[in-house]
Design a protein around this motif. Structure first.
Motif, short mmCIF file in Angstrom:
data_model
loop_
_atom_site.label_atom_id
_atom_site.label_comp_id
_atom_site.label_asym_id
_atom_site.label_seq_id
_atom_site.Cartn_x
_atom_site.Cartn_y
_atom_site.Cartn_z
N VAL A 44 0.84 -1.19 0.00
CA VAL A 44 0.00 0.00 0.00
C VAL A 44 0.88 1.24 0.00
O VAL A 44 2.05 1.21 0.39
N ARG A 45 0.29 2.34 -0.44
CA ARG A 45 1.01 3.60 -0.44
C ARG A 45 1.25 4.04 0.99
O ARG A 45 0.36 3.94 1.84
N GLU A 46 2.44 4.54 1.27
CA GLU A 46 2.76 4.96 2.63
C GLU A 46 3.33 6.37 2.66
O GLU A 46 3.98 6.81 1.72
N TYR A 94 7.63 7.13 -5.98
CA TYR A 94 7.47 8.22 -5.02
C TYR A 94 6.51 9.26 -5.60
O TYR A 94 6.68 9.70 -6.74
N TYR A 95 5.55 9.63 -4.80
CA TYR A 95 4.51 10.57 -5.21
C TYR A 95 4.56 11.84 -4.36
O TYR A 95 4.75 11.79 -3.15
N CYS A 96 4.32 12.94 -5.02
CA CYS A 96 4.16 14.22 -4.36
C CYS A 96 2.66 14.47 -4.16
O CYS A 96 1.85 14.07 -5.01
N ALA A 97 2.30 15.12 -3.06
CA ALA A 97 0.90 15.41 -2.80
C ALA A 97 0.76 16.78 -2.14
O ALA A 97 1.70 17.26 -1.50
N ALA A 98 -0.40 17.38 -2.30
CA ALA A 98 -0.65 18.71 -1.74
C ALA A 98 -2.01 18.75 -1.04
O ALA A 98 -3.00 18.18 -1.54
N ARG A 99 -2.06 19.43 0.09
CA ARG A 99 -3.29 19.61 0.84
C ARG A 99 -3.24 20.99 1.49
O ARG A 99 -2.16 21.44 1.87
N ARG A 106 -6.64 16.29 9.67
CA ARG A 106 -7.09 15.15 8.88
C ARG A 106 -5.98 14.12 8.72
O ARG A 106 -4.82 14.38 9.02
N SER A 107 -6.38 12.97 8.22
CA SER A 107 -5.40 11.93 7.91
C SER A 107 -4.33 12.46 6.97
O SER A 107 -4.60 13.27 6.09
N LEU A 108 -3.10 11.99 7.18
CA LEU A 108 -2.00 12.39 6.30
C LEU A 108 -2.28 12.01 4.84
O LEU A 108 -1.73 12.61 3.92
#
Length: 124
Positions: A44-46, A94-99, A106-108
């Motif tokens: 799973v993605r971590e 490896y993934y980049c993410a933005a919030r 909230r959940s990471l």
């Protein structure tokens, strides 16, 4: 339209280093927490690391503490992941993410935007 574009992945020997970059566009970069995640085959993605927009606070998964460093350049709308002392178990996409920073409770894994990913392979 928001875009996150990762770069810098590749093949490296165990003990080596890589620096990943993620260029963001279409959002108010300084108001977003940026994160790096990874997903190995069959797993799973971590979460790997995160950095807030407002005060640049950083946080890491235990598995990478002391080896990886996340940073950001708000003038360039770019977030980086410096990876040192790489191990074969770091092999993953490896993934980049933005919030938004307002998502702090909230959940990471609750991110509004995700990049396409960049492959990192560490050979033993």
């Amino acid at each position: 339209q928001v875009q996150l574009v990762e770069s810098g992945g590749g093949l490296v020997q165990a003990g080596g280093s890589l620096r990943l970059s993620c260029a963001a566009s279409g959002l108010t970069f300084g108001a977003y927490t940026m994160g790096w995640f990874r997903q190995a085959p069959g797993k799973v993605r971590e979460f790997v690391a995160g950095i807030t927009g407002g005060d640049g606070r950083t946080y890491y998964a235990d598995s990478v503490k002391g080896r990886f460093t996340i940073s950001r350049d708000n003038a360039k709308n770019t977030v980086y992941l410096q990876m040192n002392s790489l191990k074969p178990e770091d092999t993953a996409v490896y993934y980049c993410a933005a919030r938004p920073d307002t998502y702090y409770a909230r959940s990471l894994y609750d991110n509004d935007y995700w990049g396409q990913g960049t492959q990192v392979t560490v050979s033993s």
